[in-house]
Design a protein around this motif. Sequence first.
Motif, mmCIF file in Angstrom:
data_model
loop_
_atom_site.group_PDB
_atom_site.id
_atom_site.type_symbol
_atom_site.label_atom_id
_atom_site.label_comp_id
_atom_site.label_asym_id
_atom_site.label_seq_id
_atom_site.Cartn_x
_atom_site.Cartn_y
_atom_site.Cartn_z
ATOM 1 N N SER A 1 0.870 -1.117 -0.282
ATOM 2 C CA SER A 1 -0.124 -0.001 -0.058
ATOM 3 C C SER A 1 0.814 1.094 -0.061
ATOM 4 O O SER A 1 2.239 1.227 0.453
ATOM 5 C CB SER A 1 -1.071 0.061 1.184
ATOM 6 N N ASN A 2 0.281 2.384 -0.603
ATOM 7 C CA ASN A 2 0.987 3.761 -0.321
ATOM 8 C C ASN A 2 2.569 3.582 -1.166
ATOM 9 O O ASN A 2 3.336 4.119 -0.708
ATOM 10 C CB ASN A 2 1.265 4.129 1.008
ATOM 11 N N LEU A 3 2.449 2.849 -2.124
ATOM 12 C CA LEU A 3 3.687 2.571 -2.854
ATOM 13 C C LEU A 3 3.871 3.723 -3.954
ATOM 14 O O LEU A 3 3.099 3.891 -4.890
ATOM 15 C CB LEU A 3 3.838 1.412 -3.518
ATOM 16 N N ASP A 4 4.778 4.527 -3.716
ATOM 17 C CA ASP A 4 5.351 5.601 -4.604
ATOM 18 C C ASP A 4 6.692 5.270 -5.269
ATOM 19 O O ASP A 4 7.849 4.860 -4.542
ATOM 20 C CB ASP A 4 5.611 6.952 -3.855
ATOM 21 N N LEU A 5 6.574 5.065 -6.624
ATOM 22 C CA LEU A 5 7.797 4.463 -7.122
ATOM 23 C C LEU A 5 8.099 4.930 -8.752
ATOM 24 O O LEU A 5 6.761 5.216 -9.352
ATOM 25 C CB LEU A 5 7.643 2.786 -7.451
ATOM 26 N N THR A 6 8.966 5.310 -9.204
ATOM 27 C CA THR A 6 9.227 5.744 -10.433
ATOM 28 C C THR A 6 10.300 4.729 -11.301
ATOM 29 O O THR A 6 11.298 4.232 -10.692
ATOM 30 C CB THR A 6 9.765 7.075 -10.593
ATOM 31 N N ILE A 7 9.985 4.486 -12.443
ATOM 32 C CA ILE A 7 10.795 3.645 -13.210
ATOM 33 C C ILE A 7 11.343 4.449 -14.520
ATOM 34 O O ILE A 7 10.679 4.807 -15.216
ATOM 35 C CB ILE A 7 10.205 2.326 -13.968
ATOM 36 N N ALA A 8 12.576 4.550 -14.751
ATOM 37 C CA ALA A 8 13.287 5.518 -15.593
ATOM 38 C C ALA A 8 14.140 4.780 -16.082
ATOM 39 O O ALA A 8 14.667 3.634 -15.795
ATOM 40 C CB ALA A 8 13.725 6.801 -14.962
ATOM 41 N N ALA A 9 14.732 5.401 -17.335
ATOM 42 C CA ALA A 9 15.955 4.584 -18.345
ATOM 43 C C ALA A 9 16.948 4.369 -17.139
ATOM 44 O O ALA A 9 17.261 5.193 -16.687
ATOM 45 C CB ALA A 9 16.020 5.646 -19.451
ATOM 46 N N GLY A 10 17.532 3.356 -17.633
ATOM 47 C CA GLY A 10 18.702 2.778 -16.872
ATOM 48 C C GLY A 10 18.581 2.253 -15.749
ATOM 49 O O GLY A 10 19.539 1.759 -15.132
ATOM 50 N N ASP A 11 17.315 2.208 -15.135
ATOM 51 C CA ASP A 11 17.009 1.359 -13.742
ATOM 52 C C ASP A 11 17.272 -0.104 -13.923
ATOM 53 O O ASP A 11 17.000 -0.512 -14.876
ATOM 54 C CB ASP A 11 15.639 1.677 -13.523
ATOM 55 N N ARG A 12 17.968 -0.510 -12.934
ATOM 56 C CA ARG A 12 18.063 -1.901 -12.690
ATOM 57 C C ARG A 12 17.346 -2.335 -11.123
ATOM 58 O O ARG A 12 18.294 -2.151 -10.448
ATOM 59 C CB ARG A 12 19.472 -2.421 -12.905
ATOM 60 N N THR B 1 21.253 -5.729 -10.272
ATOM 61 C CA THR B 1 20.654 -4.688 -9.845
ATOM 62 C C THR B 1 21.350 -3.565 -9.208
ATOM 63 O O THR B 1 22.537 -4.191 -8.638
ATOM 64 C CB THR B 1 19.260 -5.011 -9.160
ATOM 65 N N ASP B 2 20.896 -2.268 -9.033
ATOM 66 C CA ASP B 2 21.607 -1.436 -8.344
ATOM 67 C C ASP B 2 20.584 -0.570 -7.512
ATOM 68 O O ASP B 2 20.773 0.291 -6.908
ATOM 69 C CB ASP B 2 22.406 -0.517 -9.201
ATOM 70 N N ARG B 3 19.170 -0.858 -7.590
ATOM 71 C CA ARG B 3 18.036 -0.548 -6.747
ATOM 72 C C ARG B 3 17.500 -1.628 -6.139
ATOM 73 O O ARG B 3 17.418 -2.489 -7.020
ATOM 74 C CB ARG B 3 17.173 0.364 -7.354
ATOM 75 N N THR B 4 16.799 -1.624 -4.989
ATOM 76 C CA THR B 4 16.282 -2.533 -4.478
ATOM 77 C C THR B 4 14.844 -2.156 -3.777
ATOM 78 O O THR B 4 14.831 -1.213 -2.855
ATOM 79 C CB THR B 4 17.112 -3.444 -3.413
ATOM 80 N N LEU B 5 13.852 -2.710 -4.126
ATOM 81 C CA LEU B 5 12.399 -2.469 -3.391
ATOM 82 C C LEU B 5 12.083 -3.584 -2.460
ATOM 83 O O LEU B 5 12.105 -4.553 -3.055
ATOM 84 C CB LEU B 5 11.446 -2.364 -4.489
ATOM 85 N N PHE B 6 11.823 -3.447 -1.136
ATOM 86 C CA PHE B 6 11.577 -4.274 -0.485
ATOM 87 C C PHE B 6 9.717 -3.940 -0.187
ATOM 88 O O PHE B 6 9.435 -3.055 0.402
ATOM 89 C CB PHE B 6 12.099 -4.302 1.291
ATOM 90 N N LEU B 7 9.221 -5.162 -0.678
ATOM 91 C CA LEU B 7 7.657 -4.880 -0.555
ATOM 92 C C LEU B 7 7.262 -5.244 0.547
ATOM 93 O O LEU B 7 7.077 -6.333 0.930
ATOM 94 C CB LEU B 7 7.140 -5.622 -1.991
ATOM 95 N N ALA C 1 12.774 1.640 -0.253
ATOM 96 C CA ALA C 1 13.482 1.372 -1.432
ATOM 97 C C ALA C 1 14.692 2.183 -1.246
ATOM 98 O O ALA C 1 15.105 3.126 -0.726
ATOM 99 C CB ALA C 1 12.973 2.183 -2.739
ATOM 100 N N PHE C 2 15.864 1.253 -1.956
ATOM 101 C CA PHE C 2 17.188 1.918 -1.570
ATOM 102 C C PHE C 2 18.057 1.882 -2.849
ATOM 103 O O PHE C 2 17.663 1.130 -3.882
ATOM 104 C CB PHE C 2 18.105 1.060 -0.546
ATOM 105 N N SER C 3 18.830 2.754 -3.081
ATOM 106 C CA SER C 3 19.858 2.874 -4.285
ATOM 107 C C SER C 3 21.012 1.974 -4.202
ATOM 108 O O SER C 3 21.929 2.525 -4.226
ATOM 109 C CB SER C 3 19.998 4.223 -4.743
ATOM 110 N N LEU C 4 20.577 0.875 -4.033
ATOM 111 C CA LEU C 4 21.687 0.074 -3.690
ATOM 112 C C LEU C 4 21.243 -1.513 -4.171
ATOM 113 O O LEU C 4 20.140 -1.805 -4.193
ATOM 114 C CB LEU C 4 22.096 -0.284 -1.957
ATOM 115 N N PRO C 5 22.460 -2.410 -4.354
ATOM 116 C CA PRO C 5 22.116 -3.759 -4.714
ATOM 117 C C PRO C 5 21.519 -4.493 -3.390
ATOM 118 O O PRO C 5 21.826 -4.048 -2.416
ATOM 119 C CB PRO C 5 23.401 -4.435 -5.276
ATOM 120 N N TYR C 6 21.157 -5.637 -3.720
ATOM 121 C CA TYR C 6 20.573 -6.481 -2.695
ATOM 122 C C TYR C 6 21.200 -6.418 -1.333
ATOM 123 O O TYR C 6 20.602 -5.929 0.045
ATOM 124 C CB TYR C 6 19.753 -7.706 -3.178
ATOM 125 N N SER C 7 22.295 -6.732 -1.315
ATOM 126 C CA SER C 7 23.030 -7.303 -0.030
ATOM 127 C C SER C 7 23.235 -5.892 0.707
ATOM 128 O O SER C 7 22.993 -5.970 2.174
ATOM 129 C CB SER C 7 24.251 -7.828 -0.241
#
Length: 508
Positions: free
Chosen positions: A19-30, A189-195, A202-208
């Motif tokens: 719920s209340n999920l705000d997210l943008t998907i742009a060019a270059g996103d992984r 990946t270089d971004r991670t969303l924890f649903l 969400a963090f601008s970091l790979p999973y670990s």
Amino acid sequence: MALISLKSLGVTMSAPLFSNLDLTIAAGDRLGIVAANGRGKSTLLKCLTGELEATSGDITRSRGLRVGHVEQSVPDALLDRTFHQVVADALPPDQADSELWRVDVVLDSLDVPEPMRERAMRALSGGWQRLALIARAWVAEPDVLLLDEPTNHLDLAKIGQLENWLNALPREVPVIIASHDRAFLDATTDRTLFLRPEQSPAFSLPYSRAREALDEVDASTARKFERDMKVAQQLRRQAAKLNNIGINSGSDLLTVKTKQLNQRAEKLEEAAMPAHRERSAGAIRLANSGTHAKVLITLDDAEVETPDGTLLFRTGKRHICQGDRIVLLGRNGVGKSRFVTLLRNAVAKPESVRNVKVTPSTVLGYSDQALSGMSGDDTPLAMVTRRFDIGEQRARSLLAGAGVGIDMQARGIGLLSGGQKARLVMLALRLANPNFYLLDEPTNHLDIDGQEALEAELLAHQASCVLASHDRAFIRAVGNRFWLIEKRRLTEVDDPEDFFRAVAEWGN
């Protein structure tokens, strides 16, 4: 520029998935999407494609956006088509003839052998089916690529190949990956969303690295919640004291102050945010009945063969001892699963396998990647009560604790999700009370929480085991001995890293 924008998006089934999920998907996103089994990853991907309408919030897509979506299962309509036809069918009708060359370009980029291209989908392994669906999505030249559990059924070589392929894609095409494969997420990946049901960090970091950041946020949130609740309790105690004094003295001022203190406490309690608590998908517990024997199994240059008697490799002189967690390394087809079968037969019928000596006190716990110990028509309740000397009430309690709810316990095992089946197998392993585990791809179907729970149980119980796995994070966490099978030989190596690097090079 955002290709897809989510604003306050939410989906509720029997309970909120997110719920209340705000997210943008742009060019270059992984972007990697992480959640427990059944907690909304596939649902979110379907919302992004427009296949599923969200319960609340809005999705905005760029005009004319082409979304490539690779789902977990192969549609029945494609099973009788060949690998090549499945990919070619994704071309627009007006390009079916003139652009057919694009199919071969994509299949070449994925190293699909020529003979494989003419096989029907139903005759392919799960791994080749996955690659066919990925090629089908990519040949249509999507603006965004969505992958749902793309490493399912892939061996390490194909996982490495897929990592290289994804990392070589044009950067302007965003790739969204829902996966339980921690090493794969780190590599791609270089971004991670924890649903999560409430707020999805969400963090601008790979999973670990994102997981470490998430743990810090959760710990900080927990500390703040505890502080806020302590302050609220103090305010209420002060209010109670003032109230008693006010009643005895008849002071209106103290009555007002009492009311103000209680209001401040209420505001703090309402605003206080408890730390996220993952709703358990089912506990994983193991056991270790123990044995006084130091050596459980002795291999005296045993032969590992195919079912028709073709030699795959010889073991040499080896010992499997208490506390050993031996990981089998090797490419598909070298004989890892056949070796697991040989050990299983040796424990079950010690005299039936040559050059393998099993200590009589060895008690086996066995799980294979196909979860073949369970019949789809059997029920979880019947299976557990029949195999183990426990009553129905105890069986129901254990099943519920393992994530198989009361409503599913008397229904066919075939109706369970992959995650529920995996946890049912783990429950059966625990009830067998073994002192030696044989595990063939034990993390298949387990979410990250389940993988980590299995790791923790194996380590906590100092369980002796031999396992085959394609999960690099699991191998690194659990293994303390590593047996490499290649060139028809079994050798012991210090760690798996050289093998992992070699696999990545095979994928290039």
